[in-house]
Design an enzyme around this catalytic site. Sequence first.
Site, mmCIF file in Angstrom:
data_model
loop_
_atom_site.group_PDB
_atom_site.id
_atom_site.type_symbol
_atom_site.label_atom_id
_atom_site.label_comp_id
_atom_site.label_asym_id
_atom_site.label_seq_id
_atom_site.Cartn_x
_atom_site.Cartn_y
_atom_site.Cartn_z
ATOM 1 N N ASP A 1 -80.097 6.296 17.514
ATOM 2 C CA ASP A 1 -80.793 5.068 17.919
ATOM 3 C C ASP A 1 -80.286 4.723 19.319
ATOM 4 O OD1 ASP A 1 -81.576 1.973 16.222
ATOM 5 O OD2 ASP A 1 -81.589 2.384 18.358
ATOM 6 N N TYR B 1 -85.377 -0.563 25.675
ATOM 7 C CA TYR B 1 -86.242 -0.948 26.805
ATOM 8 C C TYR B 1 -85.379 -1.349 28.014
ATOM 9 C CZ TYR B 1 -90.273 -1.354 23.568
ATOM 10 O OH TYR B 1 -91.271 -1.121 22.652
ATOM 11 N N ARG C 1 -75.835 -9.477 26.078
ATOM 12 C CA ARG C 1 -75.383 -9.746 24.701
ATOM 13 C C ARG C 1 -73.995 -10.372 24.691
ATOM 14 N NH1 ARG C 1 -78.168 -4.901 20.979
ATOM 15 N NH2 ARG C 1 -79.963 -4.695 22.360
ATOM 16 N N ASP D 1 -87.324 4.525 19.634
ATOM 17 C CA ASP D 1 -85.967 4.849 20.104
ATOM 18 C C ASP D 1 -85.086 5.491 19.041
ATOM 19 O OD1 ASP D 1 -85.091 2.641 18.571
ATOM 20 O OD2 ASP D 1 -83.610 2.070 20.080
ATOM 21 N N GLU D 2 -85.701 6.014 17.991
ATOM 22 C CA GLU D 2 -84.896 6.614 16.934
ATOM 23 C C GLU D 2 -85.410 7.999 16.565
ATOM 24 O OE1 GLU D 2 -84.403 3.792 13.669
ATOM 25 O OE2 GLU D 2 -84.638 2.183 15.124
HETATM 26 N N1 DCP Z 1 -88.623 -3.777 20.010
HETATM 27 C C1 DCP Z 1 -89.701 -4.646 20.145
HETATM 28 N N2 DCP Z 1 -89.947 -5.555 19.159
HETATM 29 C C2 DCP Z 1 -89.169 -5.630 18.070
HETATM 30 C C3 DCP Z 1 -88.091 -4.733 17.916
HETATM 31 C C4 DCP Z 1 -87.834 -3.817 18.917
HETATM 32 O O1 DCP Z 1 -90.412 -4.586 21.133
HETATM 33 N N3 DCP Z 1 -89.425 -6.515 17.136
HETATM 34 C C5 DCP Z 1 -88.368 -2.780 21.076
HETATM 35 C C6 DCP Z 1 -87.354 -3.222 22.072
HETATM 36 C C7 DCP Z 1 -86.182 -2.345 21.816
HETATM 37 C C8 DCP Z 1 -86.739 -1.144 21.146
HETATM 38 O O2 DCP Z 1 -87.885 -1.589 20.476
HETATM 39 O O3 DCP Z 1 -85.540 -1.991 23.036
HETATM 40 C C9 DCP Z 1 -85.792 -0.492 20.157
HETATM 41 O O4 DCP Z 1 -85.453 -1.404 19.132
HETATM 42 P P1 DCP Z 1 -83.988 -1.528 18.584
HETATM 43 O O5 DCP Z 1 -84.034 -2.388 17.393
HETATM 44 O O6 DCP Z 1 -83.372 -0.189 18.450
HETATM 45 O O7 DCP Z 1 -83.218 -2.364 19.677
HETATM 46 P P2 DCP Z 1 -82.546 -1.887 21.024
HETATM 47 O O8 DCP Z 1 -82.587 -0.432 21.179
HETATM 48 O O9 DCP Z 1 -83.128 -2.681 22.127
HETATM 49 O O10 DCP Z 1 -81.076 -2.398 20.852
HETATM 50 P P3 DCP Z 1 -79.899 -1.758 20.012
HETATM 51 O O11 DCP Z 1 -78.867 -1.393 21.013
HETATM 52 O O12 DCP Z 1 -79.438 -2.871 19.140
HETATM 53 O O13 DCP Z 1 -80.434 -0.604 19.240
HETATM 54 MG MG MG Z 2 -81.985 0.881 19.686
HETATM 55 MG MG MG Z 3 -84.102 1.279 17.050
#
Ligand code: DCP
Ligand code: MG
Ligand code: MG
Length: 653
Positions: free
Chosen positions: A62, A67, A99, A154-155
């Site tokens: 992940d 983004y 964060r 992203d996974e």
């Molecule tokens: N995303 C989105 N709407 C959501 C959840 C996620 O647009 N409800 C998008 C933004 C994130 C991407 O999907 O960047 C990946 O989601 P993640 O939950 O993996 O979150 P991140 O990668 O941003 O953060 P982390 O470091 O916690 O994985």
């Molecule tokens: Mg992520």
């Molecule tokens: Mg994710």
Amino acid sequence: MAEECREGVSRHDELYESQSPQCQYCPGDSDDELTWISGQVDTGPQSSNGTKGPCRVIVHFDMDCFYAQVEMIRNPALRTVPLGVQQKYIIVTCNYVARELGVRKMMLVTDAMEKCPQLVLVSGEDLSPYREISYRVTGLLEMFFPLVERLGLDENFVDITELVESRLKQQMKLSDISINGHIYNQQPLDVTVQNHCRLAMGSHIAAEIRAAIHSQLGLTGCAGIASNKLLAKLVSGTFKPNQQTTLLPESTVPLLASLRGLHTLPGIGYRTACRLETLGLQSVEDLQRFPLANLEKELGATVARRVHSLSLGIDPSSVTPRGPPQSLSNEDSFRKVSTEAEVRQKVEELIIILLDRMYKDGRTPRTFRLTIRRFPRPVNKWFSRESRQCPVPGFLGQKICSGVDDAVGPLVKLAMKLFHRMVDTSLPFRLTLLSVCFTNLQSSCTKGSIQAFFVHESPGKQKDTPSQGVLLGSTGSSRRSAGGTPQLEPLDSSSECERATSAPPFGVDPSVFQELPADIQRELLSSIPGQSGSVTPSAPEPGVVTALRIPSFERLLQPSSVELHPGREWDADSCGEIGSPACDVPPNVDPQVFTELPLDLQKELLSEWKHETSPLKTQPPARRGRTLVSRGSKSATTSGSQTNNLLKYFKPS
Ligand code: DCP
Ligand code: MG
Ligand code: MG
């Protein structure tokens, strides 16, 4: 709040690009919440939770603040500042600098600015850059492992079992094995336990992969190493960012107990969690203890067993490469669209962006769908969207995949036609969402030529796949570098090359090719650069799967109801939804099949049909549609003068 966020950020739906017709939206937002976990059952090492027999080794990756990372790659100056990625009024993600300062994912922009006034905002409305990098990550993994499964943008899951086994065989002393990264629950590693050694070896491979993703793409991410997909996903986010965690089998119970609610169990979405709550089940432990028989009464045997297994950490589903998405869509949500002009404008904006993606994708869409959401929403919010779809006429499909701008007009017209099928504009209406979608995507190579009827694709190998010759390794084989460290190697594709048979151009089924008359063979060959006239052996590209797209018998046997409109030009008004009469199609021809033909072939078929004798045109409806050209049509099939008639290639032999 969660619900509000989902409403506000419609583009999240696109995160979960449709890999199957049912899986269009995010797992928690549909009936299909069990999709990722309900695929094929793995037939490899059988222990799905690592308790008996040799376990599989699955890694879940992940990316960190995905983004935001992409934005920081695009503009490195953003790396050191608190960064939020905004969609509508929501911060969909933020970097780890932000964060630290209290900003959270899915916060309202106003709240985030209050927490962190120096927060820098970038728009995340255009998903193209995220999608592009996302496919690069998957492409990189696919270069070295055959079993890679995307989940969202992203996974990825990777089944590394074979490589683990091969590395373990080379390991001189198992007592030397350690774990790379964290061990969940700080459980001590016991090198006398076979599965501990397997997972420990997996942790080193996972670290190598993360290092490779970083060095090749500049991205950091987390990894979870466990004996199945469910557990790997659950454990991967334990330490963030840029860290990895291994779950040893004995810590499965505490991991599951740490989940906050049923909906946090991957595979159980909002809807199933609600149904379980009506049974009085709140936590994963509640579900574990609940009698399976009672659960089956409520959910049916299949879902009940799956859900129950998940609560115990059991997940036999295999890592299943899904190939490219089966549909591409673009949608937007808003507070109010209530005039036809606004709808037209929104639809046009959406179509322009979707067309660009479709062009880059390279496939040809066969079906177009328009989706709306009304305000107020219906009482049952699971059915809040309405859709209508229709076939994409052949000429339009060609325009779309050749990237010409004049596809916009006809598509907007088509969309408005579909819109009017759903909304009576003589009455007031209010929409809060519009979505345009291409489905039934078909591969084409030399567009607009006969060549386009031969599928020539490498499933899952996207255009964004990074160039070969970089790093990494193979499944089931590893070599040692001079320093003695095992290194990953790219997958060997030579076995695929050996499949080359005889004369046809690559991508064309040799047996089909040999059936074609010489002039068509020549045309096929001449449409390929470097291959003209002469029939010379050629090998398919590595990994290429060849298939014939000339209408299959199954498709030819589908009933069609075709009305005769000879000589009419195509226009949106004459094209109905799937199943309704199509425009200008010869009788007995499946309209869907007809629209797949290049324009010149369509014309040729039409002109041949027009010159056919009356029995073909007057064939009774009951016999129509079984074949593109009816078996019973003597004029089309047996006439000596028709020997080189194109129609004969579209009938079963
Ligand atoms: N995303 C989105 N709407 C959501 C959840 C996620 O647009 N409800 C998008 C933004 C994130 C991407 O999907 O960047 C990946 O989601 P993640 O939950 O993996 O979150 P991140 O990668 O941003 O953060 P982390 O470091 O916690 O994985
Ligand atoms: Mg992520
Ligand atoms: Mg994710």
